[in-house]
Scaffold this motif. Sequence first.
Motif, PDB file in Angstrom:
ATOM      1  N   LEU A   1      12.291   1.971  -1.905  1.00 41.19           N
ATOM      2  CA  LEU A   1      11.686   3.264  -2.219  1.00 41.19           C
ATOM      3  C   LEU A   1      10.751   3.710  -1.086  1.00 41.19           C
ATOM      4  O   LEU A   1      10.780   4.858  -0.630  1.00 41.19           O
ATOM      5  N   VAL A   2       9.937   2.769  -0.634  1.00 38.21           N
ATOM      6  CA  VAL A   2       9.012   3.091   0.454  1.00 38.21           C
ATOM      7  C   VAL A   2       9.781   3.624   1.656  1.00 38.21           C
ATOM      8  O   VAL A   2       9.507   4.700   2.181  1.00 38.21           O
TER       9      VAL A   2
ATOM     10  N   LYS B   1      -0.733   4.130  14.233  1.00 38.12           N
ATOM     11  CA  LYS B   1      -0.483   3.903  12.816  1.00 38.12           C
ATOM     12  C   LYS B   1       1.010   3.948  12.521  1.00 38.12           C
ATOM     13  O   LYS B   1       1.524   3.168  11.727  1.00 38.12           O
ATOM     14  N   GLU B   2       1.689   4.868  13.167  1.00 37.64           N
ATOM     15  CA  GLU B   2       3.110   5.029  12.907  1.00 37.64           C
ATOM     16  C   GLU B   2       3.885   3.761  13.194  1.00 37.64           C
ATOM     17  O   GLU B   2       4.924   3.509  12.574  1.00 37.64           O
ATOM     18  N   ASP B   3       3.392   2.977  14.137  1.00 38.46           N
ATOM     19  CA  ASP B   3       4.067   1.712  14.438  1.00 38.46           C
ATOM     20  C   ASP B   3       4.188   0.840  13.196  1.00 38.46           C
ATOM     21  O   ASP B   3       5.181   0.130  13.026  1.00 38.46           O
ATOM     22  N   VAL B   4       3.183   0.885  12.362  1.00 41.16           N
ATOM     23  CA  VAL B   4       3.239   0.086  11.138  1.00 41.16           C
ATOM     24  C   VAL B   4       4.423   0.527  10.292  1.00 41.16           C
ATOM     25  O   VAL B   4       5.192  -0.298   9.789  1.00 41.16           O
ATOM     26  N   LEU B   5       4.553   1.841  10.184  1.00 38.98           N
ATOM     27  CA  LEU B   5       5.660   2.359   9.378  1.00 38.98           C
ATOM     28  C   LEU B   5       6.997   1.924   9.958  1.00 38.98           C
ATOM     29  O   LEU B   5       7.910   1.512   9.237  1.00 38.98           O
ATOM     30  N   TYR B   6       7.072   2.020  11.273  1.00 37.52           N
ATOM     31  CA  TYR B   6       8.319   1.597  11.910  1.00 37.52           C
ATOM     32  C   TYR B   6       8.610   0.137  11.615  1.00 37.52           C
ATOM     33  O   TYR B   6       9.718  -0.236  11.232  1.00 37.52           O
ATOM     34  N   LEU B   7       7.604  -0.681  11.808  1.00 37.47           N
ATOM     35  CA  LEU B   7       7.769  -2.116  11.562  1.00 37.47           C
ATOM     36  C   LEU B   7       8.224  -2.371  10.122  1.00 37.47           C
ATOM     37  O   LEU B   7       9.086  -3.211   9.858  1.00 37.47           O
ATOM     38  N   VAL B   8       7.621  -1.633   9.207  1.00 40.67           N
ATOM     39  CA  VAL B   8       7.968  -1.796   7.800  1.00 40.67           C
ATOM     40  C   VAL B   8       9.418  -1.409   7.555  1.00 40.67           C
ATOM     41  O   VAL B   8      10.179  -2.164   6.935  1.00 40.67           O
ATOM     42  N   CYS B   9       9.818  -0.252   8.048  1.00 44.14           N
ATOM     43  CA  CYS B   9      11.190   0.201   7.832  1.00 44.14           C
ATOM     44  C   CYS B   9      12.173  -0.773   8.465  1.00 44.14           C
ATOM     45  O   CYS B   9      13.189  -1.155   7.880  1.00 44.14           O
TER      46      CYS B   9
ATOM     47  N   LEU C   1       0.821  -1.210   0.000  1.00 48.65           N
ATOM     48  CA  LEU C   1       0.000   0.000   0.000  1.00 48.65           C
ATOM     49  C   LEU C   1       0.858   1.264   0.000  1.00 48.65           C
ATOM     50  O   LEU C   1       0.607   2.207  -0.756  1.00 48.65           O
ATOM     51  N   PHE C   2       1.864   1.279   0.854  1.00 50.20           N
ATOM     52  CA  PHE C   2       2.736   2.465   0.939  1.00 50.20           C
ATOM     53  C   PHE C   2       3.382   2.733  -0.412  1.00 50.20           C
ATOM     54  O   PHE C   2       3.570   3.880  -0.816  1.00 50.20           O
ATOM     55  N   LYS C   3       3.737   1.647  -1.081  1.00 46.17           N
ATOM     56  CA  LYS C   3       4.331   1.731  -2.406  1.00 46.17           C
ATOM     57  C   LYS C   3       3.411   2.511  -3.344  1.00 46.17           C
ATOM     58  O   LYS C   3       3.831   3.402  -4.076  1.00 46.17           O
ATOM     59  N   GLN C   4       2.125   2.146  -3.301  1.00 49.74           N
ATOM     60  CA  GLN C   4       1.167   2.779  -4.217  1.00 49.74           C
ATOM     61  C   GLN C   4       0.823   4.204  -3.835  1.00 49.74           C
ATOM     62  O   GLN C   4       0.710   5.079  -4.676  1.00 49.74           O
ATOM     63  N   LYS C   5       0.587   4.425  -2.529  1.00 47.14           N
ATOM     64  CA  LYS C   5      -0.025   5.694  -2.155  1.00 47.14           C
ATOM     65  C   LYS C   5       0.711   6.469  -1.082  1.00 47.14           C
ATOM     66  O   LYS C   5       0.289   7.563  -0.711  1.00 47.14           O
ATOM     67  N   GLY C   6       1.779   5.913  -0.601  1.00 49.47           N
ATOM     68  CA  GLY C   6       2.490   6.606   0.464  1.00 49.47           C
ATOM     69  C   GLY C   6       1.847   6.361   1.817  1.00 49.47           C
ATOM     70  O   GLY C   6       0.687   5.962   1.907  1.00 49.47           O
TER      71      GLY C   6
END
Lengths: 207, 207, 207, 207
Positions: free
Chosen positions: B114-115, B62-70, B30-35
């Motif tokens: 990229l994400v 929500k930010e936790d998801v981003l952290y987990l992803v990174c 999802l982040f790939k598509q829409k940020g």
Amino acid sequence: MKKREVPASVKDERLVKKRRNQMIKGAISLFKQKGFHQTTTREIARASGFSIGTLYEYIRKKEDVLYLVCDRIYDEVRDRMEQAIDTTQGDLDGLKLAIAYYFRVVDELQDEVLVMYQEAKSLGKESLPYVLNKELQMVAMFEHILRRCVDNRVFSLTEQEIQLFAHNIFVLGQMWGFRRWALKKMYTLDEYIELQTKLLLEGIIKR
Amino acid sequence: MKKREVPASVKDERLVKKRRNQMIKGAISLFKQKGFHQTTTREIARASGFSIGTLYEYIRKKEDVLYLVCDRIYDEVRDRMEQAIDTTQGDLDGLKLAIAYYFRVVDELQDEVLVMYQEAKSLGKESLPYVLNKELQMVAMFEHILRRCVDNRVFSLTEQEIQLFAHNIFVLGQMWGFRRWALKKMYTLDEYIELQTKLLLEGIIKR
Amino acid sequence: MKKREVPASVKDERLVKKRRNQMIKGAISLFKQKGFHQTTTREIARASGFSIGTLYEYIRKKEDVLYLVCDRIYDEVRDRMEQAIDTTQGDLDGLKLAIAYYFRVVDELQDEVLVMYQEAKSLGKESLPYVLNKELQMVAMFEHILRRCVDNRVFSLTEQEIQLFAHNIFVLGQMWGFRRWALKKMYTLDEYIELQTKLLLEGIIKR
Amino acid sequence: MKKREVPASVKDERLVKKRRNQMIKGAISLFKQKGFHQTTTREIARASGFSIGTLYEYIRKKEDVLYLVCDRIYDEVRDRMEQAIDTTQGDLDGLKLAIAYYFRVVDELQDEVLVMYQEAKSLGKESLPYVLNKELQMVAMFEHILRRCVDNRVFSLTEQEIQLFAHNIFVLGQMWGFRRWALKKMYTLDEYIELQTKLLLEGIIKR
DNA sequence: CATGAATGAGCCTTCATTCAT
DNA sequence: GATGAATGAAGGCTCATTCAT
């Protein structure tokens, strides 16, 4: 590629220019701190010194602010480069000067460059191509200088190498902006310029 | 720097791992598509295959998801590198291989890279340092290789030059991901690797 | 013409029905007082007994509320008519009863009818045709009764006259709703029914 | 009931009249297309041929425009009626002519009538009674004609019947305007006039 | 543990109205 | 008298987060 015009309700061109300058300045400082998405239109209006209603007399959508900001930053960078750099000379010192000057511009406008660098991707399909194109124009400036050097047999590069090298200069310049959290601990700007110039031009292999 | 743990309400560690894997996979696409900002938590939940309620059993914000992803992406990149590269060898071919392999990993994980590259800045002050630190660890890998080469007198570089060169490799690798809109028109991955390696190692000056 | 479905985020059909009932009831009372445009979505939510967020779990746009309201009112009117009236009988008393009953329904639902009557035009191009169609169905009910009477030679009318007469009944019924500011000063409902029936059926000319 | 005066900042009466004429004309065409609420004051100003600032020299609030429009339309309708109809004659042909002429006026001014019909309810408590009163005056015109007929024993009606019949004429005339989406498919104006006159005067019952 | 309905703060945007020029 | 730039209250709508089931 034609300039994408952001329509304003206000007719007076002089005023539009003035207000948009306020806007861009205010917006950059906010985007720098919190990013485009975290910045509200009200904050932009307040930072610009006018009301939310007035803000929308000069843009249609929030994204227009971002476009205006990106547009302005590129113009700023390019104007400075063009004022200082002679792209036609074609000798090694000219190239070094161009690199050094570009790096200094990035340093001077580091906030602006960082903003544009990080937020440009939030531009819609309408504006993004235009901004990307401006980026390519900057790269082309370096390509031009390199090509002139090759013509003058200062060094020898294929066309592919020229383009890649130009991209490298461009990105490594930006790097001084977007990785300053790491680089500033290690180098002054002058050191950075000197070292990068050396690495770029001479490589690392002892020959 | 110790790992920042994202607390989960669910106790079963096995399950937490499984759910978070689903989550990371869904979120990346999802982040790939829409940020990050344009993606809603509901979308993340749906893409992960469970409900919004369940999502919040495994994260707090929500930010936790981003952290987990990174976090995951860096681990992925580093795991691959460590599996393939011997950082202690200290000869030119080892360096070339490391560069080539790193570039290939970036290419393979280009969406992920990229994400992370574009969204990491949205991490809060709590998580950002940790992610930045992971980045430095990657850079350190190249530093280590370079340092071994210098030890072996393959070439001669100051400590400052080593660090900068390592950064350059790192960023020029990422560049293949974040500037593919421009680079893919001009080079295949193999060409890119070959040319960059040449430019990095040999520079451009005729000597 | 197929029913235009207003999509809800909530899955539970039972709940959707219940919430929408609350919504329609609340909205009618508001639209009655202030009209559709002057009523805010927040007011609708409050009058429905839930929050603005919940409101939007059951509709997509404010206009959906209006559509739901209009749709409901027509169904209500028609249900009542269909329960009470036999359209196939085809004698004069049947016609009189239908008129009387219709007028009573309009009186009973006068707020609802007024709302629909005044606000239906605010429906977008998507919903309006559907609502208009429902209106024609009501008119068609009277046409049918009339046609049966003509078949039975209760009176003789051309097809054109049947249709126009049906429209007249329909509109003169509504008139009791939308002109009550004038009519209630002069007539009770019973008087209105009696007089209109007489005027409609007998005309005014002494013959 | 005295005319509600809309105060203007501008003193020159001649000018006020001229500007308001422009305004009314522009506003009607806009209200026709989009309704009162969907029309902005800026649009009204533009359609009137002057600036938003000037608009507010001739009205106090947006609603004043609506009042002015409604006021004008009624005057227009009544002027035309009064010019053509002799309300004192008191014979059947006079009544038929009045009905026919009224229906033709509604047809001619159908946009205007529709606007007034649909938007009058948006008038505030200040203006609405005045407009409603104008409507009653129109109805009274028909009452007067009818009363004269009754006096002349053309037909026999109670006072209650007279008033109701007058309302019916009035509303069935408007109906040609506000239900044209249905009626125009079935009748020409002449047919409509002929049929309605017949139905109104003779009823439908065979005697 | 999983679900998804409910919540409401907060966002972007519009637009009637004012007032200095 | 005319203009149009400025204002900000208010509206429609979204979405991260919670919690009862």
